[in-house]
Design a protein around this motif. Sequence first.
Motif, PDB file in Angstrom:
ATOM      1  N   ASP A  65       0.844  -1.196   0.000  1.00  0.00           N
ATOM      2  CA  ASP A  65       0.000   0.000   0.000  1.00  0.00           C
ATOM      3  C   ASP A  65       0.876   1.242   0.000  1.00  0.00           C
ATOM      4  O   ASP A  65       2.090   1.158   0.118  1.00  0.00           O
ATOM      5  CB  ASP A  65      -0.895   0.013   1.247  1.00  0.00           C
ATOM      6  CG  ASP A  65      -2.023  -1.009   1.131  1.00  0.00           C
ATOM      7  OD1 ASP A  65      -2.089  -1.721   0.113  1.00  0.00           O
ATOM      8  OD2 ASP A  65      -2.828  -1.093   2.073  1.00  0.00           O
ATOM      9  N   GLU A  66       0.217   2.370  -0.049  1.00  0.00           N
ATOM     10  CA  GLU A  66       0.913   3.662  -0.037  1.00  0.00           C
ATOM     11  C   GLU A  66       2.002   3.723   1.037  1.00  0.00           C
ATOM     12  O   GLU A  66       1.791   3.300   2.169  1.00  0.00           O
ATOM     13  CB  GLU A  66      -0.137   4.730   0.275  1.00  0.00           C
ATOM     14  CG  GLU A  66       0.385   6.132   0.287  1.00  0.00           C
ATOM     15  CD  GLU A  66      -0.710   7.104   0.724  1.00  0.00           C
ATOM     16  OE1 GLU A  66      -1.118   7.912  -0.107  1.00  0.00           O
ATOM     17  OE2 GLU A  66      -1.138   7.042   1.881  1.00  0.00           O
ATOM     18  N   VAL A  67       3.169   4.230   0.662  1.00  0.00           N
ATOM     19  CA  VAL A  67       4.262   4.403   1.627  1.00  0.00           C
ATOM     20  C   VAL A  67       4.602   5.893   1.670  1.00  0.00           C
ATOM     21  O   VAL A  67       4.897   6.491   0.635  1.00  0.00           O
ATOM     22  CB  VAL A  67       5.526   3.621   1.192  1.00  0.00           C
ATOM     23  CG1 VAL A  67       6.632   3.765   2.235  1.00  0.00           C
ATOM     24  CG2 VAL A  67       5.207   2.151   0.970  1.00  0.00           C
ATOM     25  N   VAL A  68       4.540   6.478   2.856  1.00  0.00           N
ATOM     26  CA  VAL A  68       4.891   7.896   3.011  1.00  0.00           C
ATOM     27  C   VAL A  68       6.080   7.985   3.954  1.00  0.00           C
ATOM     28  O   VAL A  68       6.073   7.383   5.033  1.00  0.00           O
ATOM     29  CB  VAL A  68       3.696   8.691   3.616  1.00  0.00           C
ATOM     30  CG1 VAL A  68       4.064  10.159   3.795  1.00  0.00           C
ATOM     31  CG2 VAL A  68       2.469   8.578   2.718  1.00  0.00           C
ATOM     32  N   PHE A  69       7.111   8.712   3.536  1.00  0.00           N
ATOM     33  CA  PHE A  69       8.291   8.898   4.392  1.00  0.00           C
ATOM     34  C   PHE A  69       8.133  10.239   5.105  1.00  0.00           C
ATOM     35  O   PHE A  69       8.197  11.292   4.482  1.00  0.00           O
ATOM     36  CB  PHE A  69       9.569   8.879   3.543  1.00  0.00           C
ATOM     37  CG  PHE A  69       9.728   7.613   2.731  1.00  0.00           C
ATOM     38  CD1 PHE A  69       9.972   6.397   3.369  1.00  0.00           C
ATOM     39  CD2 PHE A  69       9.635   7.624   1.356  1.00  0.00           C
ATOM     40  CE1 PHE A  69      10.107   5.223   2.627  1.00  0.00           C
ATOM     41  CE2 PHE A  69       9.768   6.457   0.614  1.00  0.00           C
ATOM     42  CZ  PHE A  69      10.004   5.253   1.258  1.00  0.00           C
ATOM     43  N   HIS A  70       7.914  10.179   6.431  1.00  0.00           N
ATOM     44  CA  HIS A  70       7.629  11.411   7.177  1.00  0.00           C
ATOM     45  C   HIS A  70       8.879  12.194   7.562  1.00  0.00           C
ATOM     46  O   HIS A  70       8.809  13.395   7.758  1.00  0.00           O
ATOM     47  CB  HIS A  70       6.850  11.082   8.465  1.00  0.00           C
ATOM     48  CG  HIS A  70       5.511  10.473   8.177  1.00  0.00           C
ATOM     49  ND1 HIS A  70       4.495  11.174   7.573  1.00  0.00           N
ATOM     50  CD2 HIS A  70       5.031   9.227   8.382  1.00  0.00           C
ATOM     51  CE1 HIS A  70       3.442  10.396   7.434  1.00  0.00           C
ATOM     52  NE2 HIS A  70       3.747   9.203   7.903  1.00  0.00           N
ATOM     53  N   LEU A 155      -9.358  -5.759  -2.814  1.00  0.00           N
ATOM     54  CA  LEU A 155      -9.990  -6.724  -3.714  1.00  0.00           C
ATOM     55  C   LEU A 155     -10.885  -6.000  -4.727  1.00  0.00           C
ATOM     56  O   LEU A 155     -10.941  -6.382  -5.896  1.00  0.00           O
ATOM     57  CB  LEU A 155     -10.777  -7.781  -2.925  1.00  0.00           C
ATOM     58  CG  LEU A 155      -9.906  -8.703  -2.059  1.00  0.00           C
ATOM     59  CD1 LEU A 155     -10.751  -9.751  -1.352  1.00  0.00           C
ATOM     60  CD2 LEU A 155      -8.815  -9.384  -2.881  1.00  0.00           C
ATOM     61  N   GLU A 156     -11.537  -4.904  -4.260  1.00  0.00           N
ATOM     62  CA  GLU A 156     -12.352  -4.107  -5.196  1.00  0.00           C
ATOM     63  C   GLU A 156     -11.466  -3.479  -6.268  1.00  0.00           C
ATOM     64  O   GLU A 156     -11.791  -3.479  -7.450  1.00  0.00           O
ATOM     65  CB  GLU A 156     -13.100  -3.009  -4.435  1.00  0.00           C
ATOM     66  CG  GLU A 156     -14.281  -3.537  -3.629  1.00  0.00           C
ATOM     67  CD  GLU A 156     -14.884  -2.485  -2.695  1.00  0.00           C
ATOM     68  OE1 GLU A 156     -15.886  -2.812  -2.050  1.00  0.00           O
ATOM     69  OE2 GLU A 156     -14.347  -1.349  -2.602  1.00  0.00           O
ATOM     70  N   LEU A 157     -10.301  -2.973  -5.823  1.00  0.00           N
ATOM     71  CA  LEU A 157      -9.357  -2.334  -6.753  1.00  0.00           C
ATOM     72  C   LEU A 157      -8.838  -3.347  -7.765  1.00  0.00           C
ATOM     73  O   LEU A 157      -8.737  -3.081  -8.961  1.00  0.00           O
ATOM     74  CB  LEU A 157      -8.189  -1.768  -5.944  1.00  0.00           C
ATOM     75  CG  LEU A 157      -7.411  -0.602  -6.515  1.00  0.00           C
ATOM     76  CD1 LEU A 157      -8.327   0.574  -6.764  1.00  0.00           C
ATOM     77  CD2 LEU A 157      -6.297  -0.210  -5.531  1.00  0.00           C
ATOM     78  N   GLU A 162      -9.013  -5.520 -13.338  1.00  0.00           N
ATOM     79  CA  GLU A 162      -9.171  -6.678 -14.221  1.00  0.00           C
ATOM     80  C   GLU A 162     -10.295  -6.476 -15.246  1.00  0.00           C
ATOM     81  O   GLU A 162     -10.423  -7.242 -16.179  1.00  0.00           O
ATOM     82  CB  GLU A 162      -9.414  -7.949 -13.395  1.00  0.00           C
ATOM     83  CG  GLU A 162      -8.112  -8.450 -12.758  1.00  0.00           C
ATOM     84  CD  GLU A 162      -8.335  -9.594 -11.779  1.00  0.00           C
ATOM     85  OE1 GLU A 162      -7.333 -10.113 -11.274  1.00  0.00           O
ATOM     86  OE2 GLU A 162      -9.494  -9.946 -11.512  1.00  0.00           O
ATOM     87  N   ASP A 163     -11.139  -5.444 -14.982  1.00  0.00           N
ATOM     88  CA  ASP A 163     -12.263  -5.188 -15.924  1.00  0.00           C
ATOM     89  C   ASP A 163     -11.737  -4.770 -17.304  1.00  0.00           C
ATOM     90  O   ASP A 163     -10.785  -4.065 -17.429  1.00  0.00           O
ATOM     91  CB  ASP A 163     -13.167  -4.075 -15.368  1.00  0.00           C
ATOM     92  CG  ASP A 163     -14.092  -4.654 -14.297  1.00  0.00           C
ATOM     93  OD1 ASP A 163     -14.181  -5.880 -14.187  1.00  0.00           O
ATOM     94  OD2 ASP A 163     -14.715  -3.840 -13.568  1.00  0.00           O
TER      95      ASP A 163
END
Length: 163
Positions: A65-70, A155-157, A162-163
């Motif tokens: 998932d998103e990775v943010v370096f603070h 899973l929605e993403l 895949e659509d």
Amino acid sequence: MTEAAPRAPRPMSASLVRMTELVMPNDTNPHGTLSGGRLMHWMDLAGAMAAMRHARRRVVTVAIDEVVFHAPLPQGYMVLLEAQLTHVGTTSMEVRVDVHGENPVTGESSHTTTAHLVFVALEDGKPVPVPGLLPESDAEKALHERARQRRIRRLELRAAHED
Ligand SMILES: CC(C)(COP(=O)(O)OP(=O)(O)OC[C@H]1O[C@@H](n2cnc3c(N)ncnc32)[C@H](O)[C@@H]1OP(=O)(O)O)[C@@H](O)C(=O)NCCC(=O)NCCS
């Protein structure tokens, strides 16, 4: 998916991994701080070890998932990574990896990043079921519930892609 007998659920705390690194010159970017790529490599390793501890199988990373370096981590700092299973599906496991930087001279410590990674257990190159996960404390139950919601979104993403 390879068929295999389901194994007894395991507590969340049983697979915790703590990993400590030292930012060496070879780990840095031109600013003299830890490069993002190196940190992501360490996060991936810590996460994979927690997932292998839970599943007692080899694993591959399937999503990050998103990775943010603070905050930057200067050369010479210690990097403390903590990886904890937060949710399991059938063959996949979500692992939360928290990273803190520590100045080894002053002992001052700060949170650098948190990310969620998904690993899949494999046998003969195919996904294989993993044991269930037992959240015990209230804090673990809250982590587990938030992870369950992230899984639904992932899973929605995936289905949308895949659509
Ligand atoms: C991981 C891999 C074997 C899964 O294969 P697949 O054909 O997608 O298999 P499945 O559809 O049965 O999915 C297996 C699990 O992965 C999960 N998954 C697959 N794609 C996902 C995604 N984009 N995000 C989150 N989870 C995902 C599925 O939900 C399923 O979990 P579940 O069994 O808990 O429900 C395959 O995608 C792969 O080999 N990817 C490359 C891995 C890699 O090289 N990583 C980098 C180096 S470690």
